[in-house]
Design an enzyme around this catalytic site. Sequence first.
Site, mmCIF file in Angstrom:
data_model
loop_
_atom_site.group_PDB
_atom_site.id
_atom_site.type_symbol
_atom_site.label_atom_id
_atom_site.label_comp_id
_atom_site.label_asym_id
_atom_site.label_seq_id
_atom_site.Cartn_x
_atom_site.Cartn_y
_atom_site.Cartn_z
ATOM 1 N N LYS A 93 0.880 -1.137 0.085
ATOM 2 C CA LYS A 93 -0.039 -0.147 0.028
ATOM 3 C C LYS A 93 0.734 1.227 0.091
ATOM 4 C CE LYS A 93 -4.395 0.924 0.631
ATOM 5 N NZ LYS A 93 -5.681 0.272 0.172
ATOM 6 N N GLY A 193 -19.848 7.212 6.151
ATOM 7 C CA GLY A 193 -18.731 7.536 4.981
ATOM 8 C C GLY A 193 -19.567 7.107 3.694
ATOM 9 N N VAL A 194 -20.301 8.127 3.079
ATOM 10 C CA VAL A 194 -20.992 7.940 1.877
ATOM 11 C C VAL A 194 -20.091 8.543 0.638
ATOM 12 C CG1 VAL A 194 -23.298 7.228 2.610
ATOM 13 C CG2 VAL A 194 -22.650 9.668 2.394
ATOM 14 N N GLY A 195 -18.995 7.958 0.574
ATOM 15 C CA GLY A 195 -18.051 7.991 -0.534
ATOM 16 C C GLY A 195 -18.403 6.976 -1.783
ATOM 17 N N VAL A 197 -17.538 3.876 -1.920
ATOM 18 C CA VAL A 197 -18.190 2.569 -1.672
ATOM 19 C C VAL A 197 -19.535 3.044 -0.891
ATOM 20 C CG1 VAL A 197 -17.798 0.268 -0.557
ATOM 21 C CG2 VAL A 197 -15.754 1.603 -1.600
HETATM 22 P P1 NAD Z 1 -13.994 7.912 -0.488
HETATM 23 O O1 NAD Z 1 -13.047 8.621 -0.119
HETATM 24 O O2 NAD Z 1 -14.471 7.817 -1.608
HETATM 25 O O3 NAD Z 1 -15.189 7.878 0.692
HETATM 26 C C1 NAD Z 1 -15.094 7.919 2.108
HETATM 27 C C2 NAD Z 1 -15.995 8.865 2.520
HETATM 28 O O4 NAD Z 1 -15.921 8.839 4.123
HETATM 29 C C3 NAD Z 1 -15.837 10.170 2.268
HETATM 30 O O5 NAD Z 1 -17.151 10.836 1.721
HETATM 31 C C4 NAD Z 1 -15.365 11.095 3.345
HETATM 32 O O6 NAD Z 1 -15.882 12.267 3.635
HETATM 33 C C5 NAD Z 1 -16.163 10.086 4.488
HETATM 34 N N1 NAD Z 1 -15.412 10.236 6.008
HETATM 35 C C6 NAD Z 1 -14.191 10.591 6.250
HETATM 36 N N2 NAD Z 1 -14.079 10.481 7.636
HETATM 37 C C7 NAD Z 1 -15.387 10.320 8.103
HETATM 38 C C8 NAD Z 1 -15.953 10.213 9.435
HETATM 39 N N3 NAD Z 1 -15.104 10.569 10.339
HETATM 40 N N4 NAD Z 1 -17.289 10.275 9.548
HETATM 41 C C9 NAD Z 1 -18.118 10.106 8.468
HETATM 42 N N5 NAD Z 1 -17.521 10.131 7.103
HETATM 43 C C10 NAD Z 1 -16.374 10.373 6.948
HETATM 44 O O7 NAD Z 1 -13.350 6.280 -0.164
HETATM 45 P P2 NAD Z 1 -14.011 4.907 -0.528
HETATM 46 O O8 NAD Z 1 -13.141 4.308 -1.925
HETATM 47 O O9 NAD Z 1 -15.394 4.941 -0.501
HETATM 48 O O10 NAD Z 1 -13.431 4.129 0.556
HETATM 49 C C11 NAD Z 1 -14.123 3.881 1.732
HETATM 50 C C12 NAD Z 1 -13.364 2.942 2.814
HETATM 51 O O11 NAD Z 1 -13.307 1.613 2.090
HETATM 52 C C13 NAD Z 1 -11.752 3.287 2.993
HETATM 53 O O12 NAD Z 1 -11.537 2.792 4.275
HETATM 54 C C14 NAD Z 1 -11.079 2.277 1.886
HETATM 55 O O13 NAD Z 1 -9.833 1.969 2.405
HETATM 56 C C15 NAD Z 1 -12.226 0.936 1.905
HETATM 57 N N6 NAD Z 1 -12.045 0.471 0.616
HETATM 58 C C16 NAD Z 1 -12.185 0.842 -0.548
HETATM 59 C C17 NAD Z 1 -12.274 -0.017 -1.368
HETATM 60 C C18 NAD Z 1 -12.570 0.670 -2.957
HETATM 61 O O14 NAD Z 1 -12.832 -0.112 -3.815
HETATM 62 N N7 NAD Z 1 -12.976 1.927 -3.099
HETATM 63 C C19 NAD Z 1 -11.998 -1.179 -1.478
HETATM 64 C C20 NAD Z 1 -11.569 -1.671 -0.197
HETATM 65 C C21 NAD Z 1 -11.653 -0.957 0.932
#
Ligand code: NAD
Length: 367
Positions: A93, A193-195, A197
């Site tokens: 990573k 966290g509604v990013g 995923v």
């Molecule tokens: P992202 O950055 O698109 O979304 C994360 C969201 O969480 C953002 O909208 C952010 O504003 C919000 N956030 C951050 N801190 C917060 C808090 N304290 N309270 C509430 N919301 C908060 O990231 P993603 O790609 O959706 O990934 C989310 C998680 O899943 C991460 O931990 C990532 O490592 C893990 N993950 C993602 C993938 C992938 O395919 N994208 C794969 C495996 C694991």
Amino acid sequence: MTVASTPELDKNATTVFGQISSMDHEQVMFCFDQQTGLKAIIAIHNTVLGPALGGTRFWNYAHEGEALRDALRLSRGMTYKASITGLHLGGGKAVIIGDSRKDKSEALFRRYGQFVNSLNGRYITAEDVGTTSADMEWVGRESKFVTGLPEYLGGGGDPSPFTAYGVYLGMKAAAHEAYGSDSLSGKKVMVQGVGHVGEYLVEHLHKEGAVIYIADIYEDRLQAVASRFKVFTVGADEVFSVPVNIYAPCALGGTLNEETIPKLQCDIVAGAANNQLEDETEHGQMLSDSGILYAPDYVINAGGLINVASEWEGYSRERSLAQCERIYDRTLEIFRMAKSKNIPTSLAAYHIADERIRKIAAIHARR
Ligand code: NAD
């Protein structure tokens, strides 16, 4: 039967090498470039099963020690994720220190790509929190050791829908274990966290008729998702004060710790975030003692890795989806093992992942 616990970061280590050695990393590379402002750390945890694959996180860390700790813990998680999923990959990573909303540039990503390239394929990168497939396109200009490329470049595009699908299936498996039925209809689910995923996960939950609560630190994200689906919005600091059936951490890691576990008002934890347990051993045990069923993060969030790995070997969307579907049974297998050995589910997952690596390392040693 005694099962060795997950090697944990030595919290008392005061040196860089002290920290690196506590989780048995193979290599850590520090990347710096004055001109572009690049400050990155690439951590290669283990390459027994194959090249270390893991995304690049772009995050505004409070200090460099925090960035190193994140790179070390995240890369270790990738090793176990690849292993338990049956992929022929190791764990790595990278983190880039900076504000992803302000500090990105083509030159920075291309300079970073040169560092990735210098590792000659021991590390393969992809997108992660704070980076996108478009950023990976820039990295890809300087190195072929990149995956998660946009579809128009022959890649699989954004891995998040696959991650969300796997998390959804893992959550259903957990519901089956806890309630005797895997239906999520009417179940209250808190998505923190509604990013990328989180939003796709909400879509699955919405289709199944779950009662959805969402929280995010960014109001624009919260409103964007609330405008698409029937959800209740919750303040980011109120996540633990709403009683729900399932808590789905989909923001950053470490949200399960000494302070938060006693506050949890749920039966199940199943989400996408990596490294949800601040300390794998201690907090895995705490959840188990509290009677909360934990679906281990690296087991159920492997969909994205499955998809980028498929791209590396010749992309097939169908194969990725079929591999994601196995997450359901794998999660049930972990629950079964945890029950039969009377150990936390986090430890059961570690045991399975670690055993595969040990067995393959042993046959390599005989060569
Ligand atoms: P992202 O950055 O698109 O979304 C994360 C969201 O969480 C953002 O909208 C952010 O504003 C919000 N956030 C951050 N801190 C917060 C808090 N304290 N309270 C509430 N919301 C908060 O990231 P993603 O790609 O959706 O990934 C989310 C998680 O899943 C991460 O931990 C990532 O490592 C893990 N993950 C993602 C993938 C992938 O395919 N994208 C794969 C495996 C694991």
